[in-house]
Design a protein around this motif. Structure first.
Motif, PDB file in Angstrom:
ATOM      1  N   ASN A  22     120.543  73.546  13.669  1.00 61.15           N
ATOM      2  CA  ASN A  22     118.853  74.050  13.633  1.00 61.15           C
ATOM      3  C   ASN A  22     118.333  73.665  13.109  1.00 61.15           C
ATOM      4  O   ASN A  22     117.105  73.578  13.842  1.00 61.15           O
TER       5      ASN A  22
ATOM      6  N   VAL B  54     125.064  76.606   9.178  1.00 61.25           N
ATOM      7  CA  VAL B  54     124.279  76.742  10.124  1.00 61.25           C
ATOM      8  C   VAL B  54     122.941  76.250   9.236  1.00 61.25           C
ATOM      9  O   VAL B  54     122.686  76.863   8.112  1.00 61.25           O
TER      10      VAL B  54
ATOM     11  N   ALA C 144     118.386  77.073   8.252  1.00 61.58           N
ATOM     12  CA  ALA C 144     118.297  78.998   8.488  1.00 61.58           C
ATOM     13  C   ALA C 144     117.775  79.381   6.926  1.00 61.58           C
ATOM     14  O   ALA C 144     118.337  81.173   6.942  1.00 61.58           O
TER      15      ALA C 144
ATOM     16  N   GLY D 199     117.397  79.809  12.717  1.00 56.78           N
ATOM     17  CA  GLY D 199     118.034  79.895  12.029  1.00 56.78           C
ATOM     18  C   GLY D 199     118.799  81.001  11.677  1.00 56.78           C
ATOM     19  O   GLY D 199     120.024  80.675  11.302  1.00 56.78           O
TER      20      GLY D 199
END
Length: 264
Positions: free
Chosen positions: A90, A14, A17, A22
């Motif tokens: 993200n 991810v 984050a 995120g």
């Protein structure tokens, strides 16, 4: 079709984050039984890792600037050859105010974070997924990609790219066992508007969606293998309007949301 060896915990990667959507996406992964490799370009990623370990996940935190080749390569190296079951790309940057008034270094950083770095990461991890015949990719696009972004032109353009790219990649991988989903949020309660220098705009000061709600909708869509999801009823309506309104009208609408308030 298994994505990780039998008995092993699944691994999710991810980016972006450390906070906001995120972080909430990473939380969804941890609660669903994934170990995590999480990344951001700020030291707060270590604090995020501590919180996520509370959900029983093994978490590796990587502080890296994913706008750079070195940053992406550092993140991929942190996987240590372990297969990625879910990539949640993200990481993104915003930039407000008029295009001609923006610093070009800031413009370039938005493009290289939102587009170039994302593509480099997705290609490297996606190739590994395709070779295994399994994997899930979630790209964070935006409903901003449906509108010409007056006073946010570079950001909206970058999200239009991601929205389009996700559907193209999904089609290319349709018979591979790898799914591609695009999460398209609207304005969300994160640090985005502060970082983008947009706290002096109507959209920056207006009501926003909850990051946890947005993340849950995106994670659920990814797990189902859906092509895209627009989170929130208001955003779904705005996206529908954007598909039928002429571009000049949309640009004028966006100006009302994103133009800095005049002093005096």
């Amino acid at each position: 079709m298994t994505q990780s060896p039998p008995g092993a915990r699944r691994l999710a990667l991810v980016t972006g984050a450390s906070s906001g959507i995120g972080f909430e996406l990473a939380r969804c992964c941890a609660e669903d039984g994934h170990d995590l490799v999480i990344a951001a370009d700020e030291p707060e990623i270590e604090q995020a890792a501590v919180q996520l370990r509370g959900h029983g996940a093994t978490v590796t935190a990587v502080q890296a600037d994913l706008a750079t080749e070195a940053g992406v390569d550092r993140l991929v190296a942190a996987l240590a050859g372990r297969p990625v079951d879910a990539l949640l790309a993200n990481a993104g940057r915003g930039l407000g105010h008029g295009f001609l008034d923006q610093d070009f270094a800031a413009i370039r950083h938005v493009v290289e974070t939102n587009i170039t770095g994302t593509l480099r990461l997705v290609q490297q991890v996606g190739r590994q997924m395709r070779a295994r015949g399994a994997g899930r990719i979630l790209l964070t696009g935006s409903i901003a990609g449906f509108m010409p972004g007056s006073y946010q032109a570079v950001y909206n353009g970058s999200k239009a790219f991601i929205d389009s790219f996700s559907h193209a990649l999904r089609d290319e991988l349709k018979d591979s066992g790898v799914t591609v989903t695009c999460l398209m949020p609207g304005p969300t309660e994160t640090r985005f508007f502060e970082r983008a220098g947009m706290l002096d705009t109507p959209v920056g000061q207006g009501s926003k969606d909850d990051a946890a709600d947005v993340a849950r909708s995106g994670y659920a869509a990814m797990q189902k293998g859906e092509g895209d999801v627009v989170s929130g009823v208001k955003n779904k309506l705005q996206a529908a309007i954007a598909h039928v309104m002429p571009a000049p009208v949309l640009a004028a609408m966006h100006r009302h949301m994103a133009e800095p308030k005049k002093e005096g």
